[in-house]
Write an enzyme that holds these catalytic residues in place. Structure first.
Site, short mmCIF file in Angstrom:
data_model
loop_
_atom_site.label_atom_id
_atom_site.label_comp_id
_atom_site.label_asym_id
_atom_site.label_seq_id
_atom_site.Cartn_x
_atom_site.Cartn_y
_atom_site.Cartn_z
N GLU A 293 39.00 -18.34 -29.72
CA GLU A 293 37.90 -18.20 -29.61
C GLU A 293 38.69 -16.63 -29.65
O GLU A 293 38.33 -15.87 -28.46
CB GLU A 293 37.39 -18.41 -27.91
CG GLU A 293 37.10 -20.06 -28.15
CD GLU A 293 37.06 -21.19 -29.52
OE1 GLU A 293 36.15 -20.69 -29.71
OE2 GLU A 293 36.96 -22.21 -29.64
N CYS A 327 31.28 -11.86 -25.66
CA CYS A 327 31.45 -11.98 -26.63
C CYS A 327 30.84 -12.68 -27.09
O CYS A 327 30.43 -12.54 -28.91
CB CYS A 327 33.17 -13.16 -27.27
SG CYS A 327 32.05 -14.44 -26.11
N1 LIG Z 1 34.48 -16.36 -28.36
C1 LIG Z 1 34.71 -16.38 -26.98
O1 LIG Z 1 34.78 -17.63 -26.81
C2 LIG Z 1 35.42 -14.58 -26.59
C3 LIG Z 1 35.20 -14.59 -25.50
C4 LIG Z 1 35.74 -13.87 -24.59
C5 LIG Z 1 36.03 -12.70 -25.64
N2 LIG Z 1 35.63 -12.63 -27.37
C6 LIG Z 1 36.67 -11.89 -27.70
O2 LIG Z 1 37.79 -10.76 -26.51
C7 LIG Z 1 37.70 -9.54 -27.27
C8 LIG Z 1 37.98 -8.77 -26.41
O3 LIG Z 1 38.22 -8.94 -25.39
P1 LIG Z 1 40.19 -8.52 -25.58
O4 LIG Z 1 39.85 -6.71 -25.36
O5 LIG Z 1 40.36 -9.11 -23.58
O6 LIG Z 1 40.81 -8.76 -26.65
P2 LIG Z 1 42.34 -8.47 -27.27
O7 LIG Z 1 42.18 -9.27 -28.30
O8 LIG Z 1 42.44 -6.94 -27.54
O9 LIG Z 1 42.80 -8.68 -26.24
C9 LIG Z 1 43.14 -10.43 -25.59
C10 LIG Z 1 44.14 -10.55 -25.30
O10 LIG Z 1 45.58 -10.96 -26.60
C11 LIG Z 1 46.49 -10.11 -25.94
N3 LIG Z 1 47.03 -9.37 -26.62
C12 LIG Z 1 46.92 -8.53 -28.03
N4 LIG Z 1 47.78 -8.26 -29.02
C13 LIG Z 1 48.64 -9.21 -29.11
C14 LIG Z 1 49.56 -9.55 -29.35
N5 LIG Z 1 49.80 -8.91 -30.70
N6 LIG Z 1 50.26 -10.53 -29.42
C15 LIG Z 1 49.97 -11.41 -28.07
N7 LIG Z 1 49.37 -10.88 -28.09
C16 LIG Z 1 47.88 -9.80 -27.66
C17 LIG Z 1 45.98 -9.12 -25.33
O11 LIG Z 1 47.19 -8.03 -24.76
C18 LIG Z 1 45.01 -10.14 -24.10
O12 LIG Z 1 46.02 -10.41 -23.15
C19 LIG Z 1 36.25 -9.12 -27.89
O13 LIG Z 1 36.56 -9.82 -29.00
C20 LIG Z 1 35.37 -10.80 -28.04
O14 LIG Z 1 34.42 -11.14 -28.49
C21 LIG Z 1 35.65 -14.03 -27.74
N1 LIG Z 2 30.73 -17.78 -22.33
C1 LIG Z 2 29.66 -16.94 -22.34
C2 LIG Z 2 30.20 -15.53 -23.06
C3 LIG Z 2 32.29 -15.37 -23.14
C4 LIG Z 2 32.38 -14.19 -24.35
O1 LIG Z 2 32.69 -13.18 -23.98
C5 LIG Z 2 28.26 -16.15 -22.64
O2 LIG Z 2 27.69 -17.37 -23.10
O3 LIG Z 2 27.43 -15.61 -22.79
#
Ligand SMILES: NC(=O)c1ccc[n+]([C@@H]2O[C@H](COP(=O)([O-])OP(=O)(O)OC[C@H]3O[C@@H](n4cnc5c(N)ncnc54)[C@H](O)[C@@H]3O)[C@@H](O)[C@H]2O)c1
Ligand SMILES: N[C@@H](CCC=O)C(=O)O
Length: 543
Positions: A293, A327
């Site tokens: 996600e 997100c």
């Molecule tokens: N769609 C969803 O449900 C959802 C929910 C929460 C957050 N997000 C997304 O997450 C992002 C924000 O979170 P973040 O800043 O922690 O994201 P990020 O992608 O920077 O990090 C996420 C995880 O991936 C790890 N990571 C980073 N580079 C990596 C690599 N090369 N290989 C393996 N692991 C690696 C990080 O250390 C962390 O544990 C935003 O883009 C947000 O939209 C999405």
């Molecule tokens: N599930 C949360 C968002 C998670 C992502 O950061 C919402 O619906 O706001």
């Protein structure tokens, strides 16, 4: 010996406590904050039965008060990832063999511990470590995490009940096996509940897991890990490590027993993982499950029939709660020309009324963004908008990182619907508005659909039912979670299964029955009671 088919009925969502002045929960939360601040933990990694500390330490600091040290954690290296994989594989046989009712009992007990004994500490850890205010912490690290655990137990029980029909003379059954190997859970900084859900949903299905959280979420992650242990999770079933992502990837994605990755984070990181896994396919015993996600550029599209106060409230909450670091956060809005003057006045009034500061002052609505890297990136977008004639800052825009990483919620008006802040995920308290001619609603829907590569969440705000229907149909692929007359954030487990497609991920809907199927590998077993003893078909018999 266990006998019986046990029942795990649909739970109710955990009630959200309000932390009003004088309430019991407020008192115990304040006590938990004081306790955690005094502890100065030396946080270990949890690998098998061991608590591993290394000589390479990093401080844990609240984003809203970065001079304060909450404790420290140990940075691991390649060998710790290998140890975590080995510990997981060692635990596998015993964990798979454990009855479902015992496995379920562990996660239900963990949910209960969070709802009672550890509620204050889980929220305090999330407030201090990730700079969430009391309400934002309560809906995340208490309610959503409890719901993930309880609902997933119910959903998995429902899956186990699903069995095929059996023809005469035979019995057919489906065995819901865990995957053959280990699962890697890689989790983001912004939700303690997501950090908890990704490893436990796979583990609940009988899988063993290596869990790598974002470094900026370790403070709450380690507390959840300790709660799982207190609830009876056997050693090695989930192994919590603090190692840089690429190093974790190097070890896990080249391991023969790598069975799947449960990821939440940014799109770029997920794309890179998918590519690496694709290249390594010949190495694996099975095709790994890839569940991710990822990012969003979530929209609010407003029809000329909408009420301006409904629009402004949805935007103020949807864009700025938890500093826009969801997100799902509203980050681009399409407002019709007939409403803009009134909506703008309400937005400016709202932003100017926000109190910003430490989570320990409960009157603050806005706290800090997660770290300096994030602060600099968000500020960069605001600076760009300030300088570009195609955009104008209409509210907020001040940034100060001297004490904490504070970005004042910012509203940008873009004259160009393709302006960079209408297209790219910023992941901070920045909302960009494009004002469209009120008569061009349908054309604007096409713009909404095509402006960004993401498709996570979105809202339509209107009172005109035909407009709602048009938007719902026209935007059917623009968001995995679509809201009518509401903000695009705040999905509740069991009520709005969460996730998006396009560049927002595999849309496997965290916290729903759909997600759990990804961690199971079904074996079909047919038993024949009276096996045939002649190969000839009846029609071959001589007349
Ligand atoms: N769609 C969803 O449900 C959802 C929910 C929460 C957050 N997000 C997304 O997450 C992002 C924000 O979170 P973040 O800043 O922690 O994201 P990020 O992608 O920077 O990090 C996420 C995880 O991936 C790890 N990571 C980073 N580079 C990596 C690599 N090369 N290989 C393996 N692991 C690696 C990080 O250390 C962390 O544990 C935003 O883009 C947000 O939209 C999405
Ligand atoms: N599930 C949360 C968002 C998670 C992502 O950061 C919402 O619906 O706001």
């Amino acid at each position: 010996m266990h006998q019986g088919s046990f029942s795990y009925p649909l739970p109710a969502n955990e009630p959200v406590l309000n932390y009003a002045p004088g309430s019991k929960e407020r008192e115990s939360l304040k006590a938990a904050i004081a306790l955690l601040k005094s502890q100065k933990l030396d946080v270990p990694m949890y690998i098998g039965a061991d608590e591993i500390r290394t000589s390479k330490k990093e401080p844990l600091r609240p984003p809203h008060a970065h001079q304060f040290v909450l404790g420290k954690f140990s940075i691991g290296e390649k060998k710790h990832v290998q140890q975590a994989v080995n510990a997981a594989l060692t635990a596998k046989k015993g964990w798979e063999a454990m009855t479902w009712e015992s496995r379920a009992g562990i996660f239900l007990k963990a949910a209960d511990l969070i709802a009672t004994k550890y509620r204050g500490q889980m929220n305090a850890a999330t407030m201090l470590g990730q700079s969430k205010n009391a309400y934002q912490a309560e809906i995340d690290s208490a309610c959503e995490l409890i719901d993930f655990l309880r609902f997933n137990v119910h959903f998995l029980s429902e899956i186990y009940k699903q069995q095929p029909v059996s023809g005469p003379g035979m019995h057919n059954r489906l065995e819901y096996r865990p995957l053959e190997g280990f699962v890697l859970a890689i989790t983001p900084f912004n939700f303690t509940a997501i950090g908890g859900n990704l490893p436990t949903s796979a583990a609940m299905c009988g899988n063993v897991v290596v869990w790598k959280p974002a470094h900026t979420q370790i403070y709450s992650a380690q507390l959840f890990m300790r709660i799982l242990k207190e609830a009876g999770l056997p050693d090695g079933v989930i192994n919590l490590i603090y190692v840089d992502g690429p190093v974790v990837g190097d070890v896990c994605f080249s391991h023969r027993d790598f069975a799947g990755v449960h990821f939440t984070g940014s799109t770029g990181v997920f794309n890179h993982m998918w590519e690496t896994i694709g290249k390594n396919i010949p190495r694996y015993k099975s095709y790994p499950r890839i569940v991710g996600e990822t990012g969003g550029k979530d929209f609010v599209v407003v029809h000329k029939s909408a009420r301006p106060d409904v629009v402004a409230t949805a935007l103020l909450r949807g864009a700025f709660e938890f500093q826009g670091q969801k997100c799902s956060a509203a980050s681009r809005a399409y407002i019709p020309s007939n409403l803009w003057k009134e909506v703008k006045a309400l937005l400016v009034e709202g932003v100017n009324s926000f109190k910003m500061g430490s989570v320990e002052d409960f009157s603050n609505f806005i706290n800090a963004v997660i770290d300096e890297k994030s602060f600099d990136k968000i500020k960069g977008y605001i600076d760009k908008a300030r300088k570009d004639p195609k955009a104008r800052i209409v509210a907020g825009g001040n940034c100060d990182k001297s004490e904490g990483y504070f970005i004042q919620p910012t509203v940008i008006e873009a004259r160009d619907p393709q302006f960079i802040t209408m297209r790219e995920e910023i992941f901070g308290p920045v909302l960009t508005v494009y004002v469209y001619p009120a008569g061009s609603f349908e054309k604007t829907l096409d713009l909404v659909d095509s402006t960004s590569p993401y498709a996570l969440t979105g809202s339509i705000i209107a009172t005109d039912r035909a407009a709602i229907e048009t938007a719902t149909k026209r935007l059917s692929n623009a968001a995995g979670n679509f809201y009518i007359n509401d903000k695009p954030t705040g999905a509740v487990v069991g009520q709005q299964p969460f996730g998006g497609a396009r560049a927002s991920g595999t849309n496997d809907k965290a916290g729903s029955i759909l997600n759990l199927y990804r961690w199971l590998s079904v074996r079909t077993v047919k038993e024949t009671f009276n096996p045939p003893v002649d190969y000839r078909y009846p029609f071959m018999a001589e007349e």
